[in-house]
Design a protein around this motif. Structure first.
Motif, PDB file in Angstrom:
ATOM      1  N   GLN A 153       2.008  24.380   3.778  1.00  0.00           N
ATOM      2  CA  GLN A 153       0.796  25.143   3.471  1.00  0.00           C
ATOM      3  C   GLN A 153      -0.448  24.430   4.013  1.00  0.00           C
ATOM      4  O   GLN A 153      -1.371  25.066   4.565  1.00  0.00           O
ATOM      5  CB  GLN A 153       0.666  25.348   1.953  1.00  0.00           C
ATOM      6  N   GLU A 154      -0.455  23.076   3.829  1.00  0.00           N
ATOM      7  CA  GLU A 154      -1.602  22.332   4.346  1.00  0.00           C
ATOM      8  C   GLU A 154      -1.670  22.399   5.872  1.00  0.00           C
ATOM      9  O   GLU A 154      -2.763  22.512   6.459  1.00  0.00           O
ATOM     10  CB  GLU A 154      -1.532  20.880   3.889  1.00  0.00           C
ATOM     11  N   VAL A 155      -0.493  22.309   6.516  1.00  0.00           N
ATOM     12  CA  VAL A 155      -0.466  22.402   7.987  1.00  0.00           C
ATOM     13  C   VAL A 155      -0.994  23.758   8.448  1.00  0.00           C
ATOM     14  O   VAL A 155      -1.780  23.874   9.390  1.00  0.00           O
ATOM     15  CB  VAL A 155       0.952  22.145   8.497  1.00  0.00           C
ATOM     16  N   GLN A 156      -0.533  24.818   7.745  1.00  0.00           N
ATOM     17  CA  GLN A 156      -0.980  26.167   8.107  1.00  0.00           C
ATOM     18  C   GLN A 156      -2.481  26.333   7.871  1.00  0.00           C
ATOM     19  O   GLN A 156      -3.213  26.941   8.676  1.00  0.00           O
ATOM     20  CB  GLN A 156      -0.201  27.203   7.288  1.00  0.00           C
ATOM     21  N   ALA A 157      -2.975  25.747   6.741  1.00  0.00           N
ATOM     22  CA  ALA A 157      -4.408  25.852   6.449  1.00  0.00           C
ATOM     23  C   ALA A 157      -5.241  25.121   7.507  1.00  0.00           C
ATOM     24  O   ALA A 157      -6.300  25.611   7.950  1.00  0.00           O
ATOM     25  CB  ALA A 157      -4.695  25.280   5.052  1.00  0.00           C
ATOM     26  N   PRO A 208       0.831  -1.216   0.000  1.00  0.00           N
ATOM     27  CA  PRO A 208       0.000   0.000   0.000  1.00  0.00           C
ATOM     28  C   PRO A 208       0.855   1.251   0.000  1.00  0.00           C
ATOM     29  O   PRO A 208       1.960   1.243   0.578  1.00  0.00           O
ATOM     30  CB  PRO A 208      -0.820  -0.122   1.293  1.00  0.00           C
ATOM     31  N   PRO A 209       0.392   2.290  -0.647  1.00  0.00           N
ATOM     32  CA  PRO A 209       1.204   3.526  -0.692  1.00  0.00           C
ATOM     33  C   PRO A 209       1.302   4.153   0.703  1.00  0.00           C
ATOM     34  O   PRO A 209       0.360   4.129   1.489  1.00  0.00           O
ATOM     35  CB  PRO A 209       0.420   4.419  -1.650  1.00  0.00           C
ATOM     36  N   LYS A 210       2.526   4.630   0.951  1.00  0.00           N
ATOM     37  CA  LYS A 210       2.756   5.277   2.243  1.00  0.00           C
ATOM     38  C   LYS A 210       2.091   6.648   2.236  1.00  0.00           C
ATOM     39  O   LYS A 210       2.080   7.336   1.220  1.00  0.00           O
ATOM     40  CB  LYS A 210       4.261   5.413   2.486  1.00  0.00           C
ATOM     41  N   PRO A 211       1.495   7.045   3.397  1.00  0.00           N
ATOM     42  CA  PRO A 211       0.879   8.376   3.467  1.00  0.00           C
ATOM     43  C   PRO A 211       1.909   9.468   3.294  1.00  0.00           C
ATOM     44  O   PRO A 211       3.004   9.389   3.855  1.00  0.00           O
ATOM     45  CB  PRO A 211       0.247   8.405   4.869  1.00  0.00           C
ATOM     46  N   GLN A 212       1.530  10.429   2.493  1.00  0.00           N
ATOM     47  CA  GLN A 212       2.434  11.529   2.238  1.00  0.00           C
ATOM     48  C   GLN A 212       2.407  12.513   3.408  1.00  0.00           C
ATOM     49  O   GLN A 212       1.388  12.743   4.021  1.00  0.00           O
ATOM     50  CB  GLN A 212       2.022  12.239   0.950  1.00  0.00           C
ATOM     51  N   GLU A 213       3.537  13.070   3.719  1.00  0.00           N
ATOM     52  CA  GLU A 213       3.636  14.075   4.756  1.00  0.00           C
ATOM     53  C   GLU A 213       2.954  15.354   4.272  1.00  0.00           C
ATOM     54  O   GLU A 213       3.112  15.755   3.122  1.00  0.00           O
ATOM     55  CB  GLU A 213       5.096  14.363   5.088  1.00  0.00           C
TER      56      GLU A 213
END
Length: 301
Positions: A96-100, A87-92
Motif C-alpha cells: 500500500q505504501e509503495v502504491q501510495a 540499531p533496528p533494521k529498516p522495515q520493508e
C-alpha cells in the motif's frame, strides 16, 4: 676711619658678586653625582646572561599506561562492558505504501506537466497578443499615411483649381477687354465715316485725311505726365495703358476711359486722375484739338 683699597685693584672696577665661590662648588658636586649615576646604570646592564642547555626526548610528553594486574582468587573479576544495542533494521514498505508513493510521484509529474503546459500556453498567448498589436499599429500607421496623402491631394487639387480659376478669370477679362477695345474701335470708325471725306478705299476713321502733327502726342504726354502719381514697383515688364480722350474745340477734356488696361490697376487709375487734373489739352500746330484721341501711357517713359 675709612679702609684703604689694595694697591692692585682698580678704584673704578665694580666689586665681585657675593656667593660666587659657593655656587661654583655646588655645580662641581652635581656633575660628580651625575657621572657616578651614569656609571652605575651602565655597569649593571653589562653583565653576561648565563646560557642554558636542554635535551628533548619526545616532541609531546606522554604518560605511561598502568601495569597489567593478573586476577587472583581473592580479587573479583572486573565487570564486563554491556553490549551496545544494534540499531533496528529498516522495515520493508508495504504494497500500500509503495502504491501510495507511486501515485504521489505520478500526481507530482502530472502537476509539473500541467504547469509547463500552462506556461507554454501563456507564452503563446503573449506572442499572439504581441503580433496582433504589431499588426494593429501597422494598420493604424497605414491609415494615418493614407489620410495625410488624401489631405495633401485635396490641398493640391484646391490649389490647382484656384490657379485654373485665376487663369480662366484673367483670360476672360483679357477677352472682354479686347472685345471692348474692338467695339470702341468700330464705334470710332463708324463715327468717323459719318462725315468722312476720304476715298472709297480709305481705312482711316477721321473726317479728314490729315491728322495731328508728328510731335503732338508727345506734347500731350508732356502735359499729362507730371500729374501721374504712381510708385513703380519695378520689374522687367513695362506695360502700356491705352486711354480714349474726348476733348472740346478749346481742348477741354470732356471724357476719358481706359480702352486697354496695362494690367496694373493702380497705374490705370493714376493715368485717369492725371487727365482729370490736366483738364485742358494743348492745341496742335494748326490751332486745333482732335475730338477723339487714343493716347498710350507706360509706367517708365
Amino acid at each position: 676711619m675709612a679702609s684703604r683699597l689694595p694697591l692692585d685693584r682698580d678704584a673704578l672696577r665694580p666689586p665681585p658678586a657675593p656667593g660666587l665661590g659657593r655656587g661654583f662648588s655646588l655645580a662641581i658636586v652635581a656633575h660628580v653625582l651625575l657621572v657616578m649615576a651614569l656609571s652605575f646604570g651602565v655597569s649593571w646592564r653589562s653583565k653576561p646572561v648565563p646560557a642554558l642547555e636542554a635535551e628533548l626526548w619526545s616532541a609531546v610528553p606522554k604518560a605511561a599506561a598502568p601495569k597489567e594486574q593478573l586476577p587472583t582468587d581473592n580479587q573479583p573479576e572486573p565487570p564486563k562492558p554491556e553490549p551496545k544495542p544494534e540499531p533496528p533494521k529498516p522495515q520493508e514498505p508495504t504494497p500500500q505504501e509503495v502504491q501510495a508513493q507511486r501515485d504521489a510521484d505520478i500526481a507530482i509529474a502530472k502537476a509539473k506537466e500541467r504547469k509547463q503546459k500552462e506556461e507554454q500556453a501563456q507564452r503563446e498567448a503573449d506572442e499572439k497578443r504581441k503580433l496582433e498589436q504589431q499588426k494593429k499599429d501597422e494598420a493604424d500607421k497605414k491609415e494615418r499615411d493614407r489620410k495625410l496623402k488624401e489631405e495633401q491631394a485635396k490641398k493640391d487639387d484646391a490649389a490647382k483649381d484656384k490657379a485654373e480659376k485665376a487663369k480662366a478669370e484673367k483670360a476672360r477679362k483679357d477677352a472682354e477687354a479686347r472685345a471692348e477695345a474692338q467695339r470702341q474701335e468700330n464705334i470710332r470708325r463708324i463715327q468717323g465715316m459719318a462725315g468722312a471725306s476720304g476715298g472709297p478705299t480709305s481705312t482711316g476713321n477721321a473726317l479728314k485725311s490729315s491728322g495731328p502733327s508728328a510731335n503732338y502726342a508727345g506734347r500731350i504726354k508732356a502735359r499729362v505726365r507730371p500729374n501721374i502719381i504712381y510708385n513703380d514697383p519695378g520689374g522687367p515688364s513695362n506695360p502700356e495703358a491705352e486711354v480714349e480722350v474726348r476733348a472740346g474745340p478749346d481742348g477741354t477734356i470732356v471724357a476719358r476711359k481706359i480702352v486697354k488696361s496695362s494690367g496694373l490697376p493702380d497705374f490705370d487709375n493714376a493715368v485717369l486722375r492725371a487727365l482729370d487734373k490736366t483738364e485742358i489739352l494743348p492745341r496742335d500746330t494748326d490751332g486745333t484739338v482732335p475730338r477723339v484721341m487714343i493716347i498710350t501711357f507706360r509706367p517708365r517713359e
